[in-house]
Design a protein around this motif. Structure first.
Motif, PDB file in Angstrom:
ATOM      1  N   VAL A   1      64.159 -28.493 -85.312  1.00  0.00           N
ATOM      2  CA  VAL A   1      65.301 -29.411 -85.171  1.00  0.00           C
ATOM      3  C   VAL A   1      65.343 -30.305 -86.400  1.00  0.00           C
ATOM      4  CG1 VAL A   1      65.325 -29.552 -82.658  1.00  0.00           C
ATOM      5  CG2 VAL A   1      63.868 -31.113 -83.942  1.00  0.00           C
ATOM      6  N   PHE A   2      66.513 -30.846 -86.677  1.00  0.00           N
ATOM      7  CA  PHE A   2      66.539 -31.931 -87.642  1.00  0.00           C
ATOM      8  C   PHE A   2      67.480 -33.014 -87.130  1.00  0.00           C
ATOM      9  CE2 PHE A   2      66.807 -34.536 -91.277  1.00  0.00           C
ATOM     10  CZ  PHE A   2      65.523 -34.448 -91.803  1.00  0.00           C
ATOM     11  N   PRO A   3      66.925 -34.179 -86.843  1.00  0.00           N
ATOM     12  CA  PRO A   3      67.745 -35.248 -86.256  1.00  0.00           C
ATOM     13  C   PRO A   3      68.802 -35.759 -87.232  1.00  0.00           C
ATOM     14  CG  PRO A   3      65.544 -36.037 -86.794  1.00  0.00           C
ATOM     15  CD  PRO A   3      65.533 -34.581 -87.065  1.00  0.00           C
ATOM     16  N   SER A   4      69.828 -36.386 -86.691  1.00  0.00           N
ATOM     17  CA  SER A   4      70.925 -36.856 -87.542  1.00  0.00           C
ATOM     18  C   SER A   4      70.424 -37.930 -88.504  1.00  0.00           C
ATOM     19  CB  SER A   4      72.063 -37.414 -86.687  1.00  0.00           C
ATOM     20  OG  SER A   4      71.795 -38.728 -86.304  1.00  0.00           O
TER      21      SER A   4
ATOM     22  N   ALA B   1      69.000 -46.388 -81.766  1.00  0.00           N
ATOM     23  CA  ALA B   1      69.856 -45.850 -82.830  1.00  0.00           C
ATOM     24  C   ALA B   1      70.188 -44.383 -82.603  1.00  0.00           C
ATOM     25  CB  ALA B   1      69.159 -46.016 -84.178  1.00  0.00           C
ATOM     26  N   LEU B   2      69.265 -43.646 -81.965  1.00  0.00           N
ATOM     27  CA  LEU B   2      69.483 -42.210 -81.771  1.00  0.00           C
ATOM     28  C   LEU B   2      70.197 -41.908 -80.458  1.00  0.00           C
ATOM     29  CD1 LEU B   2      66.027 -41.217 -83.180  1.00  0.00           C
ATOM     30  CD2 LEU B   2      68.194 -40.496 -84.175  1.00  0.00           C
TER      31      LEU B   2
ATOM     32  N   GLU C   1      65.449 -33.374 -80.608  1.00  0.00           N
ATOM     33  CA  GLU C   1      66.051 -33.977 -81.791  1.00  0.00           C
ATOM     34  C   GLU C   1      65.806 -35.493 -81.816  1.00  0.00           C
ATOM     35  OE1 GLU C   1      69.671 -31.743 -82.732  1.00  0.00           O
ATOM     36  OE2 GLU C   1      70.440 -33.670 -83.467  1.00  0.00           O
TER      37      GLU C   1
ATOM     38  N   VAL D   1      61.776 -42.372 -87.848  1.00  0.00           N
ATOM     39  CA  VAL D   1      62.048 -43.817 -87.958  1.00  0.00           C
ATOM     40  C   VAL D   1      60.738 -44.612 -87.920  1.00  0.00           C
ATOM     41  CG1 VAL D   1      63.145 -45.812 -86.848  1.00  0.00           C
ATOM     42  CG2 VAL D   1      64.365 -43.632 -86.982  1.00  0.00           C
TER      43      VAL D   1
ATOM     44  N   GLN E   1      70.299 -45.642 -89.162  1.00  0.00           N
ATOM     45  CA  GLN E   1      70.646 -46.783 -88.284  1.00  0.00           C
ATOM     46  C   GLN E   1      69.390 -47.429 -87.715  1.00  0.00           C
ATOM     47  OE1 GLN E   1      73.437 -46.148 -85.074  1.00  0.00           O
ATOM     48  NE2 GLN E   1      74.775 -45.037 -86.468  1.00  0.00           N
ATOM     49  N   GLY E   2      68.452 -46.581 -87.278  1.00  0.00           N
ATOM     50  CA  GLY E   2      67.189 -47.094 -86.749  1.00  0.00           C
ATOM     51  C   GLY E   2      66.423 -47.840 -87.820  1.00  0.00           C
TER      52      GLY E   2
ATOM     53  N   ALA F   1      62.080 -36.034 -82.648  1.00  0.00           N
ATOM     54  CA  ALA F   1      61.788 -35.917 -84.089  1.00  0.00           C
ATOM     55  C   ALA F   1      62.353 -37.131 -84.839  1.00  0.00           C
ATOM     56  CB  ALA F   1      62.380 -34.622 -84.638  1.00  0.00           C
ATOM     57  N   GLY F   2      63.535 -37.599 -84.416  1.00  0.00           N
ATOM     58  CA  GLY F   2      64.145 -38.772 -85.056  1.00  0.00           C
ATOM     59  C   GLY F   2      63.285 -40.012 -84.879  1.00  0.00           C
TER      60      GLY F   2
ATOM     61  N   GLY G   1      71.577 -41.382 -87.659  1.00  0.00           N
ATOM     62  CA  GLY G   1      70.793 -42.011 -86.583  1.00  0.00           C
ATOM     63  C   GLY G   1      69.503 -42.601 -87.124  1.00  0.00           C
ATOM     64  N   ILE G   2      68.835 -41.811 -87.996  1.00  0.00           N
ATOM     65  CA  ILE G   2      67.578 -42.290 -88.582  1.00  0.00           C
ATOM     66  C   ILE G   2      67.837 -43.544 -89.423  1.00  0.00           C
ATOM     67  CG2 ILE G   2      65.741 -41.728 -90.241  1.00  0.00           C
ATOM     68  CD1 ILE G   2      65.943 -38.822 -89.289  1.00  0.00           C
TER      69      ILE G   2
ATOM     70  N   ALA H   1      63.738 -49.415 -81.422  1.00  0.00           N
ATOM     71  CA  ALA H   1      64.843 -49.388 -82.401  1.00  0.00           C
ATOM     72  C   ALA H   1      65.302 -47.958 -82.630  1.00  0.00           C
ATOM     73  CB  ALA H   1      64.386 -50.006 -83.722  1.00  0.00           C
ATOM     74  N   ALA H   2      64.343 -47.036 -82.751  1.00  0.00           N
ATOM     75  CA  ALA H   2      64.679 -45.637 -83.011  1.00  0.00           C
ATOM     76  C   ALA H   2      65.456 -45.045 -81.841  1.00  0.00           C
ATOM     77  CB  ALA H   2      63.394 -44.842 -83.250  1.00  0.00           C
TER      78      ALA H   2
END
Lengths: 276, 226
Positions: free
Chosen positions: B41-44, A102-103, A117, A125, B50-51, A120-121, B47-48, A98-99
């Motif tokens: 880094v810092f992810p959007s 979405a990313l 990035e 999640v 949405q996930g 890390a996202g 995006g987070i 899912a992560a």
């Protein structure tokens, strides 16, 4: 060097895992002392430790197999932490998928994550998705536990009337459904999503392994057939030691089958994915 | 002294458990924070979110159901430890039941509480050790392993292998309620072939729960054993 293999990331993961390990040791020591205070035989307590350790090893190996299976896409660190703290075989794979989706990571688990990035996202999640039980536990666990302790003590004090007629309506109450079927139904819905995708799901035409095809069907069928055969064998021959190994063996045999059929079948058939 | 009675032990377990849940939550949240700081880094956030939107309706509902269903079976100490260390249905719960049966004690009894906590703590320690040893031993070879051309097809098919093996036990035990959700998801995929598993599972879970509820109400699941 691939950032996912950095020693610093391993150190971060190690610190989180050590912290949680400390909690397990704390509870073990406290329960042991209480067991002795209640007069439970030392041998009985030692037996609980030994049998639990032996019981755990095969399942722990299947958890390790999942960590390694997730590693090509995510490296070892994220799956290691996620499956050591709260994690679960099913949830973590789903959360990672899912992560990534979405990313904007194309190809899912079949393609390694190379963007820090996105990496890390995925960590965010997977962590936020799974942590809710720790938020509600301090509020719910005590009242639920106390209620059941009181109910079971009451039940022991007044044995049930075995001649009482079964109440059919009560038997099919919503509570009865939740207790018996809600969790399996949710699990089947979750597992079924991946099974259905392996049968008929589509992917990107240029990426191998992200859509359903000859190899995904073969792998799925081998995994199901081997696991069911082993489970039946374990039950029929009363091989209780085999039961915890069924899932990891089924998974590994299916992955080996994927390698064998990929090399044995003609290339255009082995790489055929019917919906891209 | 009251401090030495079992009632007070259970109360103390709940206090320790509450503290352990909150501190484990903080430690867990520090993990992505540390990754962001280390990788700079810092992810959007969108995006987070949405996930998370795909996960929260299912995972958070399951979390509530799991706390309600598992707490009576695991005991106080076992519950807090299990929810911190995870793998409850496939490992901690069967382990606790196995140990309580072996020690001939009942769940929700004083002895059951102690044995269940010892079993789950041992299981958590062993799992952590197996994972740590396995990963440290495996880490140096990971790249050569996953980049190996011979092994690539196996890693490309890891999801069918994992969920086929994991699902087999569920499908055999709950075959009556398995057909309907899988057929529904196959139909969904016929019309939306690229839908990801994390979106598709909504359809699966809704179909599975409603289908099972319908069959249960109609008495079609009366003969299913516990």
């Amino acid at each position: 060097m691939d950032f996912k293999t950095s020693p610093a990331l391993y150190a971060i993961a190690g610190a989180v895992i050590l912290f949680v390990l400390g909690q397990s040791v704390f509870f073990l020591v406290k329960a042991w002392k209480q067991g002795r205070a209640l007069g439970i035989d030392k041998a009985k307590l030692r037996n609980a430790v030994t049998s639990s350790a032996l019981f755990t090893i095969p399942s722990a190996l299947s958890v390790l197999a999942t960590v390694i299976a997730l590693a090509p896409a995510l490296g070892l660190v994220i799956p290691w932490v996620r499956l050591s703290v709260i994690g679960n075989l099913m949830y973590e794979t789903t959360a990672a998928e899912a992560a990534m989706e979405a990313l904007g990571h194309e190809g899912g688990m079949a393609v390694p994550v190379t963007d820090p990035e996105v990496y890390a996202g995925v960590a965010w999640v997977m962590t936020l998705g799974i942590c809710f039980s720790l938020i509600i536990l301090p509020f719910l666990a005590k009242p639920i536990h106390k209620k059941f302790m009181a109910a079971s003590q009451k039940e022991e004090a007044a044995p049930a009337d075995t001649n009482a007629p079964a109440d059919e309506k009560k038997k099919r109450s919503l509570n009865g459904f939740i207790n018996k079927f809600a969790t399996p139904a949710i699990f089947i819905g979750l597992i079924g999503a991946f099974v259905a995708r392996a049968i008929i799901g589509g992917g990107k035409p240029e990426t191998f392994g992200d859509g359903a095809g000859v190899l995904s069907i073969i792998t799925l069928v081998v995994a199901v057939v081997v696991s069911i055969a082993l489970e039946v064998l374990a039950k029929k021959l009363k091989l209780t030691w085999l039961e915890p190994f069924v899932m990891p063996i089924g998974m590994i045999v299916a992955m080996v089958a994927a390698i064998v059929f990929f090399n044995v079948l003609p290339e255009d058939i082995a790489t055929l994915e019917w919906r891209g | 002294m009251a401090k030495n009675t079992n009632k007070s032990y259970i109360d103390r377990v709940h206090s320790w458990g509450r503290i352990s849940s909150v501190t484990a939550l903080c430690a867990l949240l520090m993990f992505p924070v540390a990754i962001c700081l280390y990788l700079d880094v810092f992810p959007s956030i969108s995006g987070i979110l949405q996930g998370l939107l795909k996960l929260i309706p299912t995972y958070w509902t399951v979390a509530v159901v799991e706390v309600i269903v598992y707490t009576p079976m695991l005991g106080a100490g076992g519950t807090y430890l299990s929810f911190v260390t995870g793998n409850i249905a496939n490992l901690k719960l069967p382990c606790a039941i196995n140990a309580m049966e072996g020690a001939d004690v009942k769940a929700n009894s004083e002895e059951g509480e102690v044995v269940s906590t010892i079993a789950i703590a041992t299981s958590a320690i062993v799992t952590t050790a197996v994972l740590a040893i396995g990963i440290l031993a495996f880490a140096p070879f990971l790249e050569s392993f996953t980049e190996n051309a011979l092994l690539k097809p196996a890693f490309a098919q890891v999801l069918p292998a994992l969920f086929g093996a994991l699902g087999a036990g569920y499908f055999i035990k709950h075959w009556r309620i398995s057909f309907f959700p899988i057929i529904v998801m196959i139909i969904v995929l016929v019309f939306a072939p690229t839908m990801g598993a994390s979106t598709l599972l909504f359809f699966g879970i809704v179909a599975s729960v409603l289908g099972a509820l319908f069959m249960y109400k109609k008495g079609m699941l009366d003969r299913v054993k516990d």
